[in-house]
Enzyme design. Structure first.
Site, PDB file in Angstrom:
ATOM      1  N   SER A  31      -3.828  -3.443  -0.662  1.00  0.00           N
ATOM      2  CA  SER A  31      -2.523  -4.140  -0.198  1.00  0.00           C
ATOM      3  C   SER A  31      -2.999  -5.685   0.354  1.00  0.00           C
ATOM      4  CB  SER A  31      -2.127  -3.491   1.275  1.00  0.00           C
ATOM      5  OG  SER A  31      -1.008  -3.996   1.801  1.00  0.00           O
ATOM      6  N   GLY A  32      -2.070  -6.583  -0.100  1.00  0.00           N
ATOM      7  CA  GLY A  32      -2.299  -8.034   0.133  1.00  0.00           C
ATOM      8  C   GLY A  32      -2.482  -8.388   1.626  1.00  0.00           C
ATOM      9  N   HIS A  33      -1.788  -7.777   2.516  1.00  0.00           N
ATOM     10  CA  HIS A  33      -1.775  -8.503   3.855  1.00  0.00           C
ATOM     11  C   HIS A  33      -2.803  -7.899   4.742  1.00  0.00           C
ATOM     12  CE1 HIS A  33       0.084  -5.169   6.340  1.00  0.00           C
ATOM     13  NE2 HIS A  33       0.194  -4.583   5.116  1.00  0.00           N
ATOM     14  N   GLN A  38      -8.079  -0.443   3.386  1.00  0.00           N
ATOM     15  CA  GLN A  38      -8.874  -0.873   4.325  1.00  0.00           C
ATOM     16  C   GLN A  38     -10.394  -1.052   4.074  1.00  0.00           C
ATOM     17  OE1 GLN A  38      -7.816  -1.993   7.459  1.00  0.00           O
ATOM     18  NE2 GLN A  38      -5.991  -0.826   7.669  1.00  0.00           N
ATOM     19  N   CYS A  98       2.066   1.486  11.496  1.00  0.00           N
ATOM     20  CA  CYS A  98       3.173   2.184  10.904  1.00  0.00           C
ATOM     21  C   CYS A  98       3.501   3.383  11.853  1.00  0.00           C
ATOM     22  CB  CYS A  98       2.694   2.818   9.483  1.00  0.00           C
ATOM     23  SG  CYS A  98       2.245   1.481   8.327  1.00  0.00           S
ATOM     24  N   GLY A 115       0.849  -1.320   0.011  1.00  0.00           N
ATOM     25  CA  GLY A 115       0.062  -0.115  -0.223  1.00  0.00           C
ATOM     26  C   GLY A 115       0.789   1.413  -0.077  1.00  0.00           C
TER      27      GLY A 115
END
Length: 378
Positions: free
Chosen positions: A197-199, A177, A322, A69
């Site tokens: 984003s994948g995770h 999200q 983050c 992301g």
């Protein structure tokens, strides 16, 4: 451990791991190679591109694979800003964006761009008028996140995108999200760029995607080889790409049932907390995804709360992963103009399809006991 920090990352789903396994072992080819081993890898990459495109209503040629992301946000905003700099050097975003957007805008300010930061209302939602009124004749890019990663607040991105299109301004949304729970159609919504984003989807870490509309004036920020149709240089992360494709495909297939399940978990967590903790403050608005619940325990520090939750076998967060370890208060809750005691005591619980109602029952009662005990001590 009862894991309630899914907004930070989600566990890898077994079906995704199974899809990735061959490309971690026997199918090791470079997608750019012309031989049979390389062609197998290329076929897998293009299949994943189709899976991602279908999930968001895009054409496969408009999907660029990235490292996640953060790279997608950087590539979208910097690529659009630089490509349109002769037309204008003004960017509009909000004060509640992920730092992948905010720090990107700060970087652009250092090299001659001007950025207007729009603040939200008390519920953490920006208004369409607030964003549109910040657009100037020299504005080239507007970036507003779809779902806030700290409160779950859903922003009016479709209306903002439409207003941007009418004014000839590129619109980008960070949908990291949002993808797992909200239906997304980039064409119908008028998005010019979108990050995912994948995770966050029970896929692997280190992989993401950026949608860039074919007609958008945009340029790559990574240069080297001709991978990703010369839009993102670097050898493709084939296992990660395959994992992202598998993850987003199963996510879309189970989206409605997952939404209802997660909503039940969130409602139970919130209901018991409101019943058992008299001093509780709810930060997440009504117009929010159920996967993220931000609450505050005024008089109890977030650090003490998180440490005690961890000792009790509950994983939660005080804000974005983050910014973990930062001594600065949440920029999102501060922008919402919340009381300083609420900001300093905020805890984010975030849920996924893999959580159970039994876990929530145990976690919420332990949470209430801990909060009340720490309040008495304080």
């Amino acid at each position: 451990m009862i894991y309630l920090d899914n907004a930070a990352t989600t566990p890898l789903h077994p079906a995704v791991r199974e899809a990735m396994a061959p490309f971690l072992e026997t199918e090791y080819g470079n997608p750019s190679s012309m031989h049979a081993v390389g062609r197998k890898a290329r076929k897998a990459v293009e299949r994943a591109r189709e899976q991602v495109a279908k999930a968001i209503g895009a054409d496969p040629a408009e999907v660029i694979f990235t490292s996640g992301g953060t790279e997608s946000d950087n590539a979208a905003i910097i690529g659009a800003a630089l490509a349109n700099r002769d037309r204008g050097r003004h960017i509009v975003t909000t004060t509640i964006e992920h730092h992948a957007v905010l720090h990107t805008c700060e970087f652009l300010e250092k090299i001659g761009f001007e950025v207007t930061y729009v603040s939200p209302g008390r519920e953490g939602i920006v208004t369409v008028d607030g964003v549109v009124s910040a657009i100037r004749p020299d504005t080239t890019v507007v970036s507003v996140m779809y779902v806030n990663n700290e409160t779950g607040a859903i922003q009016p991105v479709q209306e903002i995108a439409q207003a941007c299109s009418e004014r000839g301004v590129l619109f980008h949304t960070d949908a990291v999200q949002a993808v797992s729970l909200l239906p997304i159609d980039v064409k119908a919504s008028g998005f010019h760029m979108l990050s995912l984003s994948g995770h966050k989807l029970h896929g692997p870490k280190g992989i993401g995607a950026l949608y860039v509309q074919k007609k958008a004036v945009w340029s790559p920020i990574l240069h080297g080889g001709s991978q990703e149709r010369k839009k993102r240089a670097g050898t493709e992360n084939v296992p990660g790409i395959v994992g992202l494709g598998a993850a987003i495909q199963r996510t879309i297939h189970h989206r409605q049932e997952n939404y209802l399940h997660i909503q039940e978990l969130r409602d139970r967590m919130l209901g018991v907390l409101m019943e058992k903790v008299e001093f509780l403050t709810v930060n997440s608005p009504r117009h929010a995804v159920p996967s993220i619940l931000s609450v505050s325990f005024p008089g109890v520090s977030a650090d003490s709360m998180l440490m005690n939750l961890d000792f009790a076998g509950i994983a939660a967060a005080s804000g974005s992963a983050c910014t973990s370890g930062s001594l600065q208060p949440s920029h999102v809750l501060t922008a919402m103009d919340l009381d300083v005691h609420c900001v300093k005591s905020a805890i984010r619980f975030s849920f996924s399809e893999q959580n159970t109602l039994g876990e929530i029952e145990e976690a919420v009662h332990k949470t209430a006991q801990i909060a009340n005990r720490l309040k008495r001590k304080g």
